[in-house]
Design a protein around this motif. Structure first.
Motif, short mmCIF file in Angstrom:
data_model
loop_
_atom_site.label_atom_id
_atom_site.label_comp_id
_atom_site.label_asym_id
_atom_site.label_seq_id
_atom_site.Cartn_x
_atom_site.Cartn_y
_atom_site.Cartn_z
N THR A 12 1.48 6.73 -21.65
CA THR A 12 2.55 6.92 -21.17
C THR A 12 3.13 8.26 -22.13
OG1 THR A 12 3.73 5.74 -23.03
CG2 THR A 12 3.23 4.56 -21.02
N ASP A 13 4.52 8.85 -22.13
CA ASP A 13 4.92 9.76 -22.81
C ASP A 13 4.92 9.61 -24.46
OD1 ASP A 13 7.00 8.08 -22.56
OD2 ASP A 13 8.61 9.55 -22.32
N ARG A 14 4.75 8.27 -24.63
CA ARG A 14 5.00 7.70 -26.20
C ARG A 14 3.77 7.99 -26.95
NH1 ARG A 14 8.70 4.34 -23.74
NH2 ARG A 14 7.16 2.85 -23.11
N GLU A 15 2.63 8.08 -26.05
CA GLU A 15 1.34 8.34 -26.81
C GLU A 15 1.32 9.51 -27.55
OE1 GLU A 15 -2.16 7.52 -24.11
OE2 GLU A 15 -3.62 8.63 -25.73
N SER A 16 0.93 9.58 -28.65
CA SER A 16 0.60 10.73 -29.50
C SER A 16 2.22 11.23 -29.97
CB SER A 16 -0.22 11.76 -28.94
OG SER A 16 -1.26 11.34 -28.62
N ASN A 17 3.12 10.40 -29.65
CA ASN A 17 4.59 11.14 -29.85
C ASN A 17 5.04 10.58 -31.22
OD1 ASN A 17 7.00 11.63 -30.00
ND2 ASN A 17 7.55 10.94 -27.96
N LEU A 18 4.68 11.34 -32.23
CA LEU A 18 4.84 10.86 -33.65
C LEU A 18 6.45 10.79 -33.82
CD1 LEU A 18 2.24 12.52 -35.82
CD2 LEU A 18 2.48 10.16 -35.27
N ALA A 19 7.28 11.74 -33.10
CA ALA A 19 8.73 11.80 -33.53
C ALA A 19 9.31 10.46 -33.05
CB ALA A 19 9.18 12.68 -32.56
N TRP A 20 8.77 9.81 -31.78
CA TRP A 20 9.18 8.74 -31.38
C TRP A 20 8.85 7.52 -32.42
CZ3 TRP A 20 6.21 4.10 -29.83
CH2 TRP A 20 6.89 3.02 -29.28
N TYR A 21 7.82 7.63 -33.09
CA TYR A 21 7.37 6.69 -33.95
C TYR A 21 8.28 6.64 -35.06
CZ TYR A 21 4.99 4.47 -37.79
OH TYR A 21 4.34 3.73 -39.07
N PHE A 22 8.63 7.80 -35.67
CA PHE A 22 9.35 8.09 -36.83
C PHE A 22 10.92 7.86 -36.68
CE2 PHE A 22 5.66 10.57 -38.63
CZ PHE A 22 5.49 9.53 -39.74
N GLN A 23 11.39 7.66 -35.28
CA GLN A 23 12.54 7.88 -35.09
C GLN A 23 13.06 6.31 -34.71
OE1 GLN A 23 13.71 10.82 -32.23
NE2 GLN A 23 13.41 12.47 -33.63
N GLU A 24 12.15 5.62 -34.05
CA GLU A 24 12.55 4.24 -33.39
C GLU A 24 11.70 3.24 -34.14
OE1 GLU A 24 13.27 3.71 -29.35
OE2 GLU A 24 13.65 5.96 -29.21
N ILE A 25 10.18 3.34 -34.00
CA ILE A 25 9.36 2.40 -34.42
C ILE A 25 9.53 2.03 -36.15
CG2 ILE A 25 6.92 1.75 -34.90
CD1 ILE A 25 7.36 0.99 -32.10
N HIS A 26 9.38 3.12 -36.80
CA HIS A 26 9.29 2.95 -38.34
C HIS A 26 10.51 2.53 -38.95
CE1 HIS A 26 7.25 3.42 -41.95
NE2 HIS A 26 8.11 3.95 -42.64
N PRO A 27 11.75 3.11 -38.46
CA PRO A 27 12.84 2.07 -39.06
C PRO A 27 13.17 0.78 -38.62
CG PRO A 27 13.35 4.27 -38.00
CD PRO A 27 12.03 4.24 -37.70
N ALA A 28 12.83 0.46 -37.44
CA ALA A 28 12.79 -1.13 -37.21
C ALA A 28 11.90 -1.96 -37.98
CB ALA A 28 12.55 -1.11 -35.85
N PHE A 29 10.65 -1.38 -38.16
CA PHE A 29 9.57 -1.87 -38.76
C PHE A 29 10.13 -2.10 -40.39
CE2 PHE A 29 6.47 -0.82 -42.36
CZ PHE A 29 5.65 -1.83 -42.49
#
Lengths: 253, 479
Positions: free
Chosen positions: A127-144
């Protein structure tokens, strides 16, 4: 008060002092045992479960990074096992609420984890999230980070309570030991006082009576011994005096 | 000396202590706090030790002066010893040394504490802490004699041995009546203050414990911030009024109330005492205005409370006077040394002796001018006997000597000079707070254990007016 009762009272006081101290020390030691068990049951189990939850969260974070790099199978397997481990830890803390405010904190963990889970449950690979580090740092990492923080707060709460309980245990241990020490010192002092009284009011009058009788036998002087107390010794003195008077009368006849 | 007679009378004092320990246990039981067992166990031990001599020793009302002195000193030491039991049994901040210091400070009505968190103590223990003040306030022996039905000649000897020599001379009644007056005024003031504090909005527990500490001129408060905790002007005014009343001669107070006599206002000592407090308040108000407090009203409020608190040897606080200017601190050290009137619950040199001292100085100057003149020292129209004059001057010198020696001992233990001197003066005067590290908002916990023991001895020396304890120590030489 009669002599027998006086001496008995001395021993009874010794027994009472030691008995009360002993009972109290036993009671305190029993409660210390219960408190140690309480620490293990109430706090240590929650702390252990919190550690497992943090470990599971970190594994989930690694799994998300694997999904981002396109490793679908490996990533999903890790997520599945880590989620299971997290749930186990969560169930443990939910079933072990013992501190004020702990229930609210557990609810906060649940809410934060659901938000985090919603993010990684959605497809990532291809999907468009694969290799999308910006998405990781903006959404996943803060939630984690948010879930981890709530779990850490819960762990700190239990940690603090465990420390407080341990401190109170120190006080209880002191309370268990002190009555014994006080009782021993009191008993020692009491023994000295008791010995003084027995000497002064029992032994000395007997010695004086013996001396008086011997003097009477040797010189024929009347028995003149002062007995300060109204007890058996005074009765003994009266009896001896009566005996001597009777003997004198018989001799005179 | 008949040791068994000493045991009997000391036993009666222990029974009195056991009674108050039981009352404190009841407070603890009502609050269901952790002090119940420590208080109850102490009460049991104390009662058993007190009752036992009564089984063996038959009553006697004929005691010698030497026996009387030993009974008085032994009663004080034993009371302090049983007073520490609830503290060491409870634990917390109390080590044996600290518990002893707190107990001696309570019974001698000094009010110095080693506690950094007073409010952490259970209410039962706080109640006992205040009760030690109340028992020691008019004197352990005097209190016991006052509540006993009759003690004959022994009562008179014991009363004379415990009371301040100046106070004994100033009561113009028979011993039995003096004891009744003391108890009447003491209990009356306590009840009145409790009621007044309740009206001002203070809780019952705080009102009772504060009244105990005020009327005994002790200074133990159930709050970490002492009286500053309440932040109430009306409460401060009530405490100030009762501090001043408790520092007056109880016989004069009784006469003023019961007999409507004007002797209180005519007494040169009472007049000097009240004027000194007013002058001190005025000078310190001027000194702290601007430098510590912005307004005159705030300066007067804080200065008056601190001056009355130290000047009556109570030791409560509404401000940290250790940060006040040097002049204010020195003036307050003067009040710490002087304290209030003989015949009250106050400690210190006492206003009476200072009045005698100044009159002796005046007489000495007159005698330099007229060497052959006969110049008697008069107080309130009556000639002061040469014995009393000599005793007062010797006491004054010894008092200052003890403060100096104690300061030197503390300084040797690396305690700074201000803390050492003011702490020693506060202990000797049974005042409570000093300056420096032992200021009105601080405590004595930072002092080394040896320092606490030194100050405990000084507190007892001050309470027993030096001679009692000294004669006791050198008992062997007393023929």
């Amino acid at each position: 008060m009669k002599l027998r009762l006086k001496i008995l009272s001395g021993f009874m006081i010794l027994v009472a002092t030691l008995f009360v101290a002993g009972v109290w020390s036993m009671y305190q030691l029993t409660t210390i045992g219960a408190s140690v068990q309480g620490i293990l049951d109430d706090n240590y189990r929650s702390i252990n479960a919190s550690k497992k939850m943090i470990e599971a969260l970190e594994r989930e974070d690694s799994a998300v990074l694997l999904l981002l790099s396109g490793e679908w199978k490996e990533g999903r397997e890790i997520l599945k096992s880590a989620h299971k481990a997290f749930q186990q830890g969560y169930e443990t803390v939910r079933g072990n609420i013992t501190i004020a405010g702990e229930e609210e904190q557990v609810s906060r963990i649940e809410a934060a984890y659901n938000t985090y889970k919603d993010l990684w449950e959605r497809p990532i690979v291809a999907t468009d999230r694969e290799s999308n580090l910006a998405w990781y740092f903006q959404e996943i990492h803060p939630a984690f980070q948010e879930v981890k923080l709530t779990v850490e707060t819960l762990m700190a709460m239990n940690d603090k309570t465990m420390y407080q309980t341990a401190t109170s245990l120190k006080d209880r241990a002191h309370r268990a030991a002190m009555p014994g020490i006080v009782a021993i010192v009191a008993a020692l002092v009491f023994t000295l006082v008791f010995n003084y009284f027995v000497n002064y009011y029992v032994v000395n009058p007997i010695l004086r009576l013996t001396e008086g009788i011997q003097k009477h036998v040797q010189t024929g002087e009347p028995l003149d011994v002062v007995i300060e107390t109204q007890d058996e010794l005074l009765d003994l003195k009266s009896a001896i005096q009566n005996l001597l008077t009777k003997r004198h009368k018989e001799e005179a006849q | 000396m008949r040791l068994h007679v000493v045991f009997r009378y000391s036993g009666i004092v222990l029974i009195l202590n056991a009674g108050f320990l039981l009352v404190s246990s009841a407070v603890s039981a009502l609050e269901a706090d952790t002090a119940l067992f420590p208080l109850l166990y102490s009460a049991v031990v104390c009662a058993l030790f007190g009752v036992f001599p009564l089984f063996f020793v038959p009553p006697t009302s004929d005691i010698s002066g030497k026996e009387g002195l030993v009974i008085v000193v032994a009663s004080w030491l034993l009371s302090c010893l049983v007073g520490l039991l609830p503290y060491v049994l409870w634990g917390g901040e109390f080590t044996f040394t600290k518990a002893w210091f707190e107990s001696v400070s309570g019974f001698t009505t000094t009010g110095s504490t080693i506690l950094s968190d007073i409010e952490a103590l259970p209410l039962g223990l706080l109640f006992w802490r205040s009760t030690t003040h109340w028992i020691g306030g008019i004197g352990i022996i005097v209190f016991t004699l006052a509540v006993l039905p009759s003690s004959g000649r022994a009562g008179m000897i014991l009363y004379r041995m415990e009371m301040s020599s100046v106070a004994v001379e100033s009561f113009n009644y028979r011993t039995r009546k003096v004891l009744k007056i003391l108890l009447f005024v003491y209990v009356g003031l306590t009840l009145l203050q409790t009621l007044s504090l309740l009206i001002c909005g203070m809780g019952l527990f705080d009102a009772v414990t504060t009244a105990f500490a005020t009327v005994a001129t002790g200074g133990f408060s159930p709050r970490n911030l002492s009286v500053a905790h309440y932040g109430s002007l009306s409460i401060e005014v009530v405490i100030m009024v009762f501090m001043v009343l408790s520092g007056l001669h109880f016989g004069l107070l009784f006469a003023a109330v019961a007999e409507r006599s004007g002797d209180l206002l005519r007494s040169p000592v009472a007049r000097y005492y009240l004027l000194a407090l007013m002058a001190g308040t005025l000078l310190i108000t001027i000194n702290v205005h601007g430098s510590v407090y912005a307004t005159w009203s705030e300066s007067l409020r804080r200065a008056s409370f601190q001056v009355l608190s130290l000047g009556t040897s109570t030791g409560f606080a509404t401000a940290d006077s250790s940060v006040w200017p040097g002049f204010a601190q020195l003036l307050m050290i003067f009040f710490t040394l002087q304290c209030a009137c003989a015949g009250s619950t106050s400690g210190g040199i006492k206003a009476d002796r200072l009045v005698i001292f100044w009159k002796s100085v005046k007489r000495y100057l007159k005698k330099i001018q007229h060497p052959k003149a006969v110049v008697p020292v008069r107080m309130g129209g009556e000639v002061v006997g040469e014995n009393l004059l000599e005793a007062s001057l010797v006491y004054l010198s010894l008092y200052l000597g003890v403060v100096f020696v104690s300061s030197m001992i503390l300084a040797f233990m690396d305690v700074d000079a201000l803390t050492a001197f003011s702490g020693s003066a506060a202990a000797m005067g049974n005042v409570g707070p000093g300056f420096g590290k032992v200021g009105s908002m601080a405590n004595f916990a930072s002092l080394p254990d040896a320092g606490l023991w030194t100050l405990s001895v000084v507190m007892l020396l001050g309470r027993l007016e030096i001679f009692g304890l000294v004669l006791f120590v050198f008992m062997g030489r007393w023929k």
